[in-house]
Design an enzyme around this catalytic site. Structure first.
Site, PDB file in Angstrom:
ATOM      1  N   TYR A 133      10.662   1.546  -2.505  1.00 42.00           N
ATOM      2  CA  TYR A 133      10.466   2.187  -1.205  1.00 42.00           C
ATOM      3  C   TYR A 133      10.816   3.653  -1.403  1.00 42.00           C
ATOM      4  O   TYR A 133      11.798   3.979  -2.080  1.00 42.00           O
ATOM      5  CB  TYR A 133      11.402   1.596  -0.148  1.00 42.00           C
ATOM      6  CG  TYR A 133      10.986   0.237   0.379  1.00 42.00           C
ATOM      7  CD1 TYR A 133       9.803   0.075   1.084  1.00 42.00           C
ATOM      8  CD2 TYR A 133      11.808  -0.876   0.192  1.00 42.00           C
ATOM      9  CE1 TYR A 133       9.436  -1.171   1.590  1.00 42.00           C
ATOM     10  CE2 TYR A 133      11.445  -2.124   0.704  1.00 42.00           C
ATOM     11  CZ  TYR A 133      10.261  -2.259   1.406  1.00 42.00           C
ATOM     12  OH  TYR A 133       9.895  -3.470   1.906  1.00 42.00           O
ATOM     13  N   HIS A 168       2.380  -7.691   3.608  1.00 40.08           N
ATOM     14  CA  HIS A 168       3.832  -7.866   3.560  1.00 40.08           C
ATOM     15  C   HIS A 168       4.219  -9.269   4.058  1.00 40.08           C
ATOM     16  O   HIS A 168       5.234  -9.461   4.726  1.00 40.08           O
ATOM     17  CB  HIS A 168       4.505  -6.795   4.422  1.00 40.08           C
ATOM     18  CG  HIS A 168       5.832  -6.325   3.901  1.00 40.08           C
ATOM     19  ND1 HIS A 168       6.036  -5.057   3.412  1.00 40.08           N
ATOM     20  CD2 HIS A 168       7.041  -6.937   3.818  1.00 40.08           C
ATOM     21  CE1 HIS A 168       7.308  -4.914   3.069  1.00 40.08           C
ATOM     22  NE2 HIS A 168       7.935  -6.053   3.296  1.00 40.08           N
ATOM     23  N   SER A 221      12.668  -6.243  -5.996  1.00 38.05           N
ATOM     24  CA  SER A 221      12.664  -5.414  -4.779  1.00 38.05           C
ATOM     25  C   SER A 221      13.667  -4.266  -4.875  1.00 38.05           C
ATOM     26  O   SER A 221      14.724  -4.400  -5.491  1.00 38.05           O
ATOM     27  CB  SER A 221      13.030  -6.294  -3.580  1.00 38.05           C
ATOM     28  OG  SER A 221      13.289  -5.515  -2.443  1.00 38.05           O
ATOM     29  N   LYS A 243       1.329  -1.056  -2.958  1.00 40.94           N
ATOM     30  CA  LYS A 243       1.387  -2.388  -2.330  1.00 40.94           C
ATOM     31  C   LYS A 243       1.328  -2.253  -0.815  1.00 40.94           C
ATOM     32  O   LYS A 243       2.125  -1.519  -0.226  1.00 40.94           O
ATOM     33  CB  LYS A 243       2.680  -3.088  -2.743  1.00 40.94           C
ATOM     34  CG  LYS A 243       2.906  -4.443  -2.079  1.00 40.94           C
ATOM     35  CD  LYS A 243       4.110  -5.141  -2.684  1.00 40.94           C
ATOM     36  CE  LYS A 243       4.360  -6.501  -2.066  1.00 40.94           C
ATOM     37  NZ  LYS A 243       5.014  -6.433  -0.760  1.00 40.94           N
ATOM     38  N   THR A 246       5.669   0.314  -2.160  1.00 43.17           N
ATOM     39  CA  THR A 246       5.279  -0.392  -0.927  1.00 43.17           C
ATOM     40  C   THR A 246       5.041   0.625   0.176  1.00 43.17           C
ATOM     41  O   THR A 246       5.920   1.425   0.500  1.00 43.17           O
ATOM     42  CB  THR A 246       6.373  -1.406  -0.536  1.00 43.17           C
ATOM     43  OG1 THR A 246       6.460  -2.372  -1.582  1.00 43.17           O
ATOM     44  CG2 THR A 246       6.042  -2.108   0.774  1.00 43.17           C
TER      45      THR A 246
HETATM   46  C1  LIG Z   1      11.948 -12.505   3.114  1.00 43.80           C
HETATM   47  C2  LIG Z   1      10.967 -11.538   2.555  1.00 43.80           C
HETATM   48  C3  LIG Z   1      11.429 -10.317   2.050  1.00 43.80           C
HETATM   49  C4  LIG Z   1      10.530  -9.411   1.516  1.00 43.80           C
HETATM   50  N1  LIG Z   1      10.999  -8.260   0.967  1.00 43.80           N
HETATM   51  C5  LIG Z   1      10.133  -7.364   0.454  1.00 43.80           C
HETATM   52  C6  LIG Z   1      10.595  -6.175  -0.152  1.00 43.80           C
HETATM   53  O1  LIG Z   1      11.792  -5.933  -0.246  1.00 43.80           O
HETATM   54  N2  LIG Z   1       9.660  -5.305  -0.620  1.00 43.80           N
HETATM   55  C7  LIG Z   1       8.314  -5.560  -0.541  1.00 43.80           C
HETATM   56  O2  LIG Z   1       7.503  -4.745  -0.965  1.00 43.80           O
HETATM   57  N3  LIG Z   1       7.845  -6.706  -0.001  1.00 43.80           N
HETATM   58  C8  LIG Z   1       8.724  -7.607   0.484  1.00 43.80           C
HETATM   59  N4  LIG Z   1       8.251  -8.780   1.008  1.00 43.80           N
HETATM   60  C9  LIG Z   1       6.799  -9.063   0.985  1.00 43.80           C
HETATM   61  C10 LIG Z   1       6.428  -9.797  -0.307  1.00 43.80           C
HETATM   62  O3  LIG Z   1       6.517  -8.945  -1.418  1.00 43.80           O
HETATM   63  C11 LIG Z   1       4.991 -10.343  -0.250  1.00 43.80           C
HETATM   64  O4  LIG Z   1       4.124  -9.301   0.108  1.00 43.80           O
HETATM   65  C12 LIG Z   1       4.801 -11.509   0.713  1.00 43.80           C
HETATM   66  O5  LIG Z   1       5.946 -12.321   0.741  1.00 43.80           O
HETATM   67  C13 LIG Z   1       3.604 -12.321   0.300  1.00 43.80           C
HETATM   68  O6  LIG Z   1       3.383 -13.378   1.177  1.00 43.80           O
HETATM   69  P1  LIG Z   1       3.880 -14.878   0.887  1.00 43.80           P
HETATM   70  O7  LIG Z   1       5.332 -14.904   1.221  1.00 43.80           O
HETATM   71  O8  LIG Z   1       3.043 -15.689   1.816  1.00 43.80           O
HETATM   72  O9  LIG Z   1       3.607 -15.188  -0.556  1.00 43.80           O
HETATM   73  C14 LIG Z   1       9.146  -9.715   1.513  1.00 43.80           C
HETATM   74  C15 LIG Z   1       8.708 -10.936   1.990  1.00 43.80           C
HETATM   75  C16 LIG Z   1       9.600 -11.853   2.491  1.00 43.80           C
HETATM   76  C17 LIG Z   1       9.090 -13.186   2.974  1.00 43.80           C
END
Ligand SMILES: Cc1cc2nc3c(=O)[nH]c(=O)nc-3n(C[C@H](O)[C@H](O)[C@H](O)COP(=O)(O)O)c2cc1C
Length: 379
Positions: A147, A267, A123, A243, A173
């Site tokens: 980002y 997300h 990330s 994404k 993203t």
């Molecule tokens: C706590 C948390 C932080 C996340 N941080 C980011 C991030 O910094 N950048 C991003 O593109 N997606 C982020 N995501 C989304 C994840 O990349 C992903 O799309 C998502 O967790 C997929 O769903 P799942 O948790 O059910 O596998 C985050 C998700 C969670 C749960």
């Protein structure tokens, strides 16, 4: 929390990853271990969490169509994604602030992914810099989630640092022009602990001190456009994935504007509540991309059968966010590794029982929707 049909593991002590039978065991262990603030941040979604719940449930409204007497005696989960040969089509999604749940943080996650023979996507909001992650798991395959910042110099510096450190793709993203309304965080008053920051962003900003979550979001570009994406992709030198795509319209625009592919994602239900689940969105995106790029999907993948359904619906690979994070929280690097291995093993078994010897053999004919079971436009 997910239910575990085979009964709860012993709670109240650190989880031995080898004792965990499924992802739900790690979910429960992580919930036990984390304080209310971080637990709300990592488990939670936006608003009423309709999309969060739906993203898990929607995979379960598909059913697999196994074929028998296929004559295979060996099965494998190897696949190729963006030219990288991987042991498994289950990749690690970008998740922010990983040192909040385990002191090894992103380094431990990268080592787990490398040991599992798969990609880790780091990330922008990582608590460890890209070069340090690369040095800790030099044999691993790595992508960087970007980002876009209002200050183009900051975006460029972040991208350059990752590419210089050997990250092989940039995952932009695009579903967060503003942060979602995370009500669990509002209730707990969740804040990053003093001193924990995002060092790559701080370096790009030239900031001496840790920046807060709110400050970081305020610095991001809310008004990125398709031409902005095209410029970014052409200046980048490595493949760019988009994404956060959920519609055929945006999937078409993505490949027309220089993206090497898309990640179908909401997300993890943390942005627009009541948006489509990714299982619902995937088929129309696959049709729109029509082989012109890669299609990956994340959200709610908790079982090898979910992975099989996603691949049968046309995804090249899936990413997991929370499951890998639960593994990391429960048992560090070995926990995250075990989560990846469990899903790989479950997928391999599903392939065998479907009559397929490899992920490449999965197709539309292996999956159907339950009657009346969805909002889907196709399949
Ligand atoms: C706590 C948390 C932080 C996340 N941080 C980011 C991030 O910094 N950048 C991003 O593109 N997606 C982020 N995501 C989304 C994840 O990349 C992903 O799309 C998502 O967790 C997929 O769903 P799942 O948790 O059910 O596998 C985050 C998700 C969670 C749960």
């Amino acid at each position: 929390m997910a239910d575990c049909a085979s009964g709860p593991i012993r709670l109240g002590r650190a989880l031995n990853p080898e004792e965990a039978i499924n992802v739900a065991d790690f979910e429960r262990a992580a919930a036990e271990k984390l304080d209310a603030g971080p637990a709300g941040y990592f488990f939670g979604g936006a608003c009423d969490e309709v999309t969060l719940e739906e993203s898990v449930a929607a995979w379960r409204r598909r059913r697999l169509r196994p074929r028998v007497l296929a004559g295979h005696g060996e099965w494998g989960t190897q696949t190729t994604v963006l030219g990288a040969e991987l042991a498994s089509p289950v990749l690690v999604a970008p998740v922010a602030y990983q040192r909040l749940v385990d002191e090894g943080g992103e380094v431990a996650m990268a080592r787990a992914a490398a040991r599992a023979g798969t990609v880790m996507c780091l990330s922008t909001l990582a608590t460890t810099r890209p070069a340090e992650v690369a040095a800790a798991a030099p044999e691993g395959r790595r992508w960087f989630q970007l980002y876009s910042f209002r200050d183009e110099g900051v975006t460029r510096a972040l991208m350059d640092e990752a590419i210089d450190a050997g990250f092989e793709a940039i995952v932009v993203t695009v579903d967060a022009p503003r942060g979602g309304r995370r009500e669990r965080d509002l209730r707990t008053g969740f804040k990053l602990p003093e001193g924990l920051g995002v060092p790559a962003v701080q370096a790009a900003l030239g900031s001496e001190r840790a920046v807060t979550i709110e400050e970081t979001f305020a610095l991001m570009e809310p008004a990125l456009t398709w031409s902005g994406l095209e410029q970014l992709a052409s200046a980048c030198g490595v493949p760019v994935l988009l994404k956060g795509v959920l519609t055929e319209e945006d999937a078409t625009l993505a490949v027309e504007h220089g993206a090497a592919g898309v990640v179908v994602s909401n997300h993890g239900g943390r942005q627009l509540d009541c948006s489509l689940s990714t299982a619902e969105a995937l088929p129309e995106v696959v049709d729109a991309v029509a082989g012109r790029g890669s299609v990956l999907v994340d959200g709610g993948i908790r079982r090898g059968s979910d992975v099989a359904i996603a691949l049968a619906l046309g995804a090249d690979a899936v990413l997991i966010g929370r499951p890998a994070l639960w593994g990391l929280a429960a048992a560090g690097e070995s926990g995250a590794h075990r989560v990846l291995e469990l899903l790989r093993e479950e997928l391999e078994l599903a392939l065998a029982l479907l009559g397929c010897s490899s992920p490449a053999e999965l197709g539309e004919e292996h999956v159907q929707a339950l009657p009346g079971g969805g909002l889907r436009r196709r399949r």
